[in-house]
Design an enzyme around this catalytic site. Structure first.
Site, PDB file in Angstrom:
ATOM      1  N   ASN A  46      12.384  53.047  10.742  1.00 44.37           N
ATOM      2  CA  ASN A  46      12.954  51.815  10.191  1.00 44.37           C
ATOM      3  C   ASN A  46      12.807  50.677  11.194  1.00 44.37           C
ATOM      4  O   ASN A  46      13.248  50.793  12.337  1.00 44.37           O
ATOM      5  CB  ASN A  46      14.447  51.998   9.894  1.00 44.37           C
ATOM      6  CG  ASN A  46      14.702  52.732   8.606  1.00 44.37           C
ATOM      7  OD1 ASN A  46      14.032  53.713   8.302  1.00 44.37           O
ATOM      8  ND2 ASN A  46      15.670  52.273   7.843  1.00 44.37           N
TER       9      ASN A  46
ATOM     10  N   ALA B  46      18.837  45.188  -1.479  1.00 43.02           N
ATOM     11  CA  ALA B  46      20.039  44.814  -0.739  1.00 43.02           C
ATOM     12  C   ALA B  46      20.381  43.334  -0.870  1.00 43.02           C
ATOM     13  O   ALA B  46      21.464  42.916  -0.463  1.00 43.02           O
ATOM     14  CB  ALA B  46      19.864  45.178   0.731  1.00 43.02           C
ATOM     15  N   THR B  47      19.478  42.534  -1.434  1.00 45.93           N
ATOM     16  CA  THR B  47      19.777  41.114  -1.636  1.00 45.93           C
ATOM     17  C   THR B  47      19.685  40.697  -3.097  1.00 45.93           C
ATOM     18  O   THR B  47      20.244  39.670  -3.482  1.00 45.93           O
ATOM     19  CB  THR B  47      18.826  40.223  -0.809  1.00 45.93           C
ATOM     20  OG1 THR B  47      17.461  40.535  -1.154  1.00 45.93           O
ATOM     21  CG2 THR B  47      19.027  40.449   0.685  1.00 45.93           C
ATOM     22  N   SER B  48      18.970  41.472  -3.916  1.00 45.32           N
ATOM     23  CA  SER B  48      18.886  41.149  -5.341  1.00 45.32           C
ATOM     24  C   SER B  48      18.512  42.404  -6.109  1.00 45.32           C
ATOM     25  O   SER B  48      18.024  43.391  -5.549  1.00 45.32           O
ATOM     26  CB  SER B  48      17.847  40.050  -5.604  1.00 45.32           C
ATOM     27  OG  SER B  48      16.540  40.518  -5.326  1.00 45.32           O
ATOM     28  N   GLY B  49      18.748  42.355  -7.421  1.00 48.51           N
ATOM     29  CA  GLY B  49      18.360  43.440  -8.299  1.00 48.51           C
ATOM     30  C   GLY B  49      17.581  42.878  -9.462  1.00 48.51           C
ATOM     31  O   GLY B  49      17.580  41.670  -9.713  1.00 48.51           O
ATOM     32  N   ARG B  50      16.912  43.759 -10.182  1.00 44.86           N
ATOM     33  CA  ARG B  50      16.147  43.297 -11.336  1.00 44.86           C
ATOM     34  C   ARG B  50      15.942  44.436 -12.310  1.00 44.86           C
ATOM     35  O   ARG B  50      16.080  45.618 -11.962  1.00 44.86           O
ATOM     36  CB  ARG B  50      14.793  42.734 -10.896  1.00 44.86           C
ATOM     37  CG  ARG B  50      13.953  43.752 -10.177  1.00 44.86           C
ATOM     38  CD  ARG B  50      12.809  43.109  -9.428  1.00 44.86           C
ATOM     39  NE  ARG B  50      12.075  44.127  -8.718  1.00 44.86           N
ATOM     40  CZ  ARG B  50      10.759  44.154  -8.599  1.00 44.86           C
ATOM     41  NH1 ARG B  50      10.035  43.187  -9.122  1.00 44.86           N
ATOM     42  NH2 ARG B  50      10.162  45.118  -7.954  1.00 44.86           N
TER      43      ARG B  50
ATOM     44  N   GLY C 289       7.579  42.950  -0.884  1.00 43.06           N
ATOM     45  CA  GLY C 289       7.632  41.495  -0.768  1.00 43.06           C
ATOM     46  C   GLY C 289       6.889  40.958   0.435  1.00 43.06           C
ATOM     47  O   GLY C 289       6.329  39.845   0.400  1.00 43.06           O
TER      48      GLY C 289
ATOM     49  N   ASP D 164      14.398  53.514  -2.939  1.00 47.45           N
ATOM     50  CA  ASP D 164      13.357  52.537  -3.263  1.00 47.45           C
ATOM     51  C   ASP D 164      12.091  52.731  -2.437  1.00 47.45           C
ATOM     52  O   ASP D 164      10.975  52.498  -2.918  1.00 47.45           O
ATOM     53  CB  ASP D 164      13.878  51.097  -3.164  1.00 47.45           C
ATOM     54  CG  ASP D 164      14.586  50.783  -1.866  1.00 47.45           C
ATOM     55  OD1 ASP D 164      14.513  51.582  -0.903  1.00 47.45           O
ATOM     56  OD2 ASP D 164      15.243  49.724  -1.797  1.00 47.45           O
TER      57      ASP D 164
END
Length: 489
Positions: free
Chosen positions: A313, A34-38, A424, A254
């Protein structure tokens, strides 16, 4: 396509299936957060399970006139660039797998995307909640889909989205990426289970539920499971990437991929997949649909191999990242996060706490001020310094984690003996120690790249390059990654 071209594509696919199992094999994983992709290269062999980061790109909400969206065009271009670079670095790549966050979707009509996908934090979802619950009470919904109440679940978004009447397909984000790559419209089951429209008992679309809610059933695509081949790349995509490759369905939610790679040592091990969100729970063979589970807001989502991810959640490190973002805006300079974490000191059960899931903290913007307001409402003063403030955030998240672990134990009847914290958050030492202290259980941190590893392992298994049993895949992770242990104090 000519007969000769089709024959060549079949031959390539057969070479993928029959490659020797003794050599190191390579796949590409697209991992979107939701804040970055790779994009990463995964290599797996008799003595190897390795990831190579190829590209990382920003991802996040963009404000448009009609609300909060995802910039899917930019995301699409970043993915294609990353895959092209992956193939350049590793020409032996045999397949591609895609995972992302859940619930959000794109609508298609006549092969075109109808606008940008909405972001799950857009406030339109409140209208959808009211409309759905007016037709079907939440207690009945829970018996049908097994999902905890989250105001942004896909069925609430559909109820608030008039564009569904004009669409001929609705694809969740990883399925939308797969469609861009292959041209095939499917819904992968682990992510489909987060929509609220999948029958929790049969793992098939609940068409009766969709009809009662006025959701066009024709927009729900064919379901596939992790390990199934979605299709080969479109010719123009293959030309841009530099290889004609199959796209294989993985645990496209994910968290499903992360849990698949979590090195759970026993059925009594809990997991926390910690990043923007903290997904806290157990892996079960069957859903838990009791009143107590519903009241505790626990969810039953599908995992790899039909396992049930029984979890809750918890708002995770997004609280800290939003606070840091506000402080950086105030300073006009970046903050060194490792130094900030070091300055928080050791974990302690003294000091104020706040509810990490307080709805007042759900939207972006000035997180320190809003946390201070929540603390003040409960009679507590916010810490004056940033290190103290960060520690209160981490302790509050850890407290929510510990509560969720205990509740999972109570609801499932399992006596939890350890916690595996992956993602993370496993790098955040104060958070890991605080979670051990507050739960009274040992915490095993790592691997940080659990989501990408789960993506890679499911692809490798589909190619015949990894063991079949999920437990054996997890053993590969445990053998190839060092876990850090935190004992409760």
């Amino acid at each position: 396509m000519s007969e000769r071209s089709a024959t060549k594509r079949v031959e390539r696919a057969q070479r993928v299936e029959t490659s020797t199992s003794n050599a190191t094999r390579a796949v590409a994983a697209v991992d979107l957060g939701a804040t970055s992709g790779r994009v990463v290269i995964g290599r797996i062999g008799p003595d190897a399970l390795e990831l190579e980061l190829v590209s990382r790109f920003p991802n996040g909400p963009v404000e448009r006139e009609d609300g909060l969206h995802w910039d899917f065009g930019a995301l699409h271009e970043s993915i294609l660039d990353g895959l092209a670079e992956a193939v350049r670095r590793e020409p032996a790549i045999e397949s591609i797998g895609i995972d992302s966050w859940a619930v959000d979707y794109g609508l298609l009509r006549d092969g075109e995307l109808i606008g940008e996908p909405f972001h799950y934090r857009d406030d339109r979802t409140a209208r959808g909640v009211a409309e759905v619950h007016e037709v079907i009470p939440f207690a009945e919904l829970y018996q049908r889909n097994g999902l905890q109440f989250l105001p942004f679940n896909t069925l609430y978004q559909f109820a608030a989205d008039p564009r569904t009447a004009d669409a001929d397909a609705a694809l969740l984000i990883p399925d939308l990426v797969a469609w861009v790559l292959t041209g095939r419209r499917v819904a992968e089951r682990t992510n489909a289970s987060t929509t609220g429209l999948l029958d929790v008992r049969t793992s098939e679309w609940d068409l009766e539920l969709a009809e009662r809610l006025g959701i066009p059933t024709g927009i729900l695509p064919e379901l596939v499971s992790p390990g199934e081949r979605i299709g080969m790349l479109r010719p123009e995509v293959a030309a841009r990437i530099g290889r004609d490759l199959p796209v294989i369905a993985v645990g496209s939610h994910d968290t499903a991929s992360a849990v698949a790679a979590a090195p759970l040592a026993s059925p009594d091990a809990a997991y926390i997949s910690c990043g923007t969100w903290g997904l806290v729970g157990l892996e079960l063979d069957a859903p838990v649909l009791t009143e107590a589970a519903r009241e505790a807001n626990f969810t039953n989502e599908l995992g790899v191999d039909g396992r049930i991810r029984f979890l809750h959640n918890v708002t995770g490190l997004w609280l800290l990242s939003e606070a840091v973002r506000a402080w950086e805006a105030e300073d006009g300079a970046s903050i060194n996060l490792p130094s900030l974490l070091d300055a928080t000191g050791g974990s302690t059960e003294d000091g104020p706490l706040f509810d990490a899931n307080d709805p007042a903290l759900s939207a972006p913007g000035d997180m320190p001020a809003r946390i201070a307001s929540v603390l003040a409402a409960s009679g507590h003063a916010a810490p004056a310094d940033r290190a103290g403030f960060a520690r209160v955030i981490l302790e509050s998240i850890a407290s929510a984690f510990a509560d969720a672990v205990q509740t999972a134990s109570d609801l499932s009847g399992r006596e939890i003996d350890r916690i595996h914290l992956v993602g993370g958050g496993s790098l955040n030492r104060p958070l890991c120690q605080a979670t051990a202290d507050r739960s009274g259980l040992p915490v095993f941190a790592g691997p940080v790249e659990a989501t990408a590893l789960g993506n890679v392992l499911v692809q490798a298994r589909a190619l015949g390059a990894a063991p079949v049993a999920l437990e054996e895949l997890r053993s590969l992770v445990a053998q190839s990654h060092v876990l850090e242990r935190y004992l409760p104090r």
